[in-house]
Design an enzyme around this catalytic site. Structure first.
Site: not given
Ligand code: ACO
Length: 428
Positions: A307, A364
């Site tokens: 998140h 979600d």
């Molecule tokens: N699966 C695998 N790896 C992940 C995931 C995931 N779901 N989410 C984050 N990571 C990893 C990234 O690759 C990154 O790794 P690194 O540090 O080695 O490069 C690290 O975790 C940090 O990730 P960011 O993308 O920088 O985190 P950010 O805060 O920008 O993104 C987000 C948050 C968009 C929710 C992301 O976790 C994601 O894409 N999750 C899946 C989609 C999802 O479930 N969205 C719903 C959000 S809740 C809502 O809207 C109500």
């Protein structure tokens, strides 16, 4: 803490007031920046560091996993209040007395119908239309059927517009689903509560009465409460910015629905189920998909994990996980998709990649599981999110108008071509 922040540009110092919120959050007030510096602006794509407004509605602390509406914790509200009480709280700022709640409910029921011509608009959509597009269009279309503009200086006007949309929106939600599935359109029943009516309008079969299951009513009530507001997220900011041009309530809400549609926002619950379905089609090997999620050369991400704001846990996910277990047990659901979900959840919670990056199941992940167990089609999941978020959007729109906020109009840093002479077509 000092009450001023100093910025130095080209040896010149500029001072800006520091503002402190009621939860001790600190903000530098840069309202005077451009004027005093002769045109300097800040740039912050995604607004990760930019407060767009001052708001008294929702407080969240992503590090500590705190979410509160009007000061009340989400845990307490989910346990002790029902959705309509939370709607009232978010919009009007205080929990309603019994009299206020009774009046609110009866005012909503009094308006629980939509002009029959709305059905003609619905009929014109192909069955293949995504329900979010249909819902956004119908919400916008309501403006044509109820055109009187809201005088924001009149509490009565504001109240009437609010109860009107709260009454009609669940009907549009239910009709959107029924139309897609070729079912006759239903109205609610004034003897039922708000959430019970939603379920009846969605699921009643033409040939039999709809029997309410209290576990499902309770789970949907909780889901709607958990989704009801989340401060200045993408769709809420969209509602506020659309409304800041003094566009009306219904069209501002329609803009919010469009913004919610995307898979990085409200569309994530649909993406979770689509991911689980794909894993099932591919033989159900969760370990293979865990490895893909961790592979930096693979764009695959585990949908429903992580998140932007919650970096320890999503407080809503904790609450809804319990409701998900209750629903699955009560309905005795046996579903390979849900087994895959449980497998992924267990593996991710024990895996150092996910633990180190603080990637936990978000709301979600579980909401999709509950909706599926309830028999709600996957493409309706984001519509259910919109139903829950409606009071938050209304509350934020109302606050924005009542505070008389200026039109939302960000600046930009131009990086295009500098002035060049026009080239006639034969010389290009
Ligand atoms: N699966 C695998 N790896 C992940 C995931 C995931 N779901 N989410 C984050 N990571 C990893 C990234 O690759 C990154 O790794 P690194 O540090 O080695 O490069 C690290 O975790 C940090 O990730 P960011 O993308 O920088 O985190 P950010 O805060 O920008 O993104 C987000 C948050 C968009 C929710 C992301 O976790 C994601 O894409 N999750 C899946 C989609 C999802 O479930 N969205 C719903 C959000 S809740 C809502 O809207 C109500």
């Amino acid at each position: 803490m000092s009450d001023k922040a100093t910025l130095e540009i080209n040896g010149e110092k500029y001072e800006f007031p520091i503002k402190i919120g009621t939860e001790n959050e600190v903000a530098i007030d840069i309202k005077s920046l451009r004027g005093s510096t002769n045109g300097v602006i800040t740039i912050d794509p995604g607004y990760k560091n930019t407060g767009s407004c001052e708001s008294a509605i929702t407080f969240l602390d992503g590090e500590k996993g705190i979410l509160r509406y009007r000061g009340y914790s989400i845990e307490e509200l989910a346990e002790k209040a029902d959705f309509l009480e939370v709607v009232y709280l978010l919009i009007f700022g205080e929990l309603p007395t019994q009299d206020q709640l009774d009046k609110f409910e009866s005012d909503i029921k009094e308006r629980s119908m939509v002009d029959d011509d709305v059905k003609k608009i619905l009929d014109a959509f192909p069955k293949s239309a995504h329900p979010m597009g249909v819902l956004s269009s119908l919400t916008s279309a309501l403006t044509a059927f109820y055109p009187s503009s809201v005088d924001v200086n009149s509490e009565d006007d504001m109240y009437n517009a609010i109860v009107r949309i709260l009454a009609k929106f669940p009907i549009l939600v239910a009709w959107t689903m029924r139309k897609k599935h070729g079912l006759p359109l239903e109205y609610g029943d004034d003897n039922l509560g708000y959430v019970e009516n939603v379920l009846k309008m969605m699921f009643k079969k033409p040939s039999s009465d709809y029997e309410q299951n209290p576990i499902l009513v309770n789970a949907l009530d909780k889901l709607l409460i958990l989704h009801a507001d989340h401060e200045q997220n993408c769709s809420t900011s969209t509602v506020r910015i659309a409304g800041s041009s003094h566009a009306g309530l219904f069209v501002s809400l329609a803009s919010g629905i469009s913004a919610l549609w995307g898979p990085l926002h409200g569309g994530a619950n649909q993406a979770v189920l689509e991911m689980l379905e794909a894993i099932k089609q591919d033989g159900g090997d969760t370990k293979k998909y865990m490895a893909k999620a961790k592979d930096k050369n693979d764009p695959f991400r585990l949908m429903g994990f992580g998140h932007r704001v919650y970096k320890n846990f999503d407080p809503r996910a904790k609450i809804i996980k319990k409701a998900a277990d209750e629903v699955l047990n009560d309905l005795g659901v046996e579903d390979p998709i849900l087994d895959i979900a449980k497998g992924l959840e267990k593996e991710a919670l024990e895996d150092p990649y996910f633990v180190d990056r603080k990637l936990y199941p978000n709301v979600d992940f579980y909401s999709g599981i509950i909706y599926r167990a309830m028999g709600i089609p996957v493409e309706m999941f984001t519509v259910m999110f919109a139903l829950g978020r409606l009071p938050g959007w209304i509350a934020q729109w109302r606050e924005m108008r009542m505070r008389n906020e200026p039109i939302g109009r960000p600046r930009q840093l131009y990086i295009g071509a500098t002035h060049r002479p026009f080239k006639s077509i034969e010389k290009r």
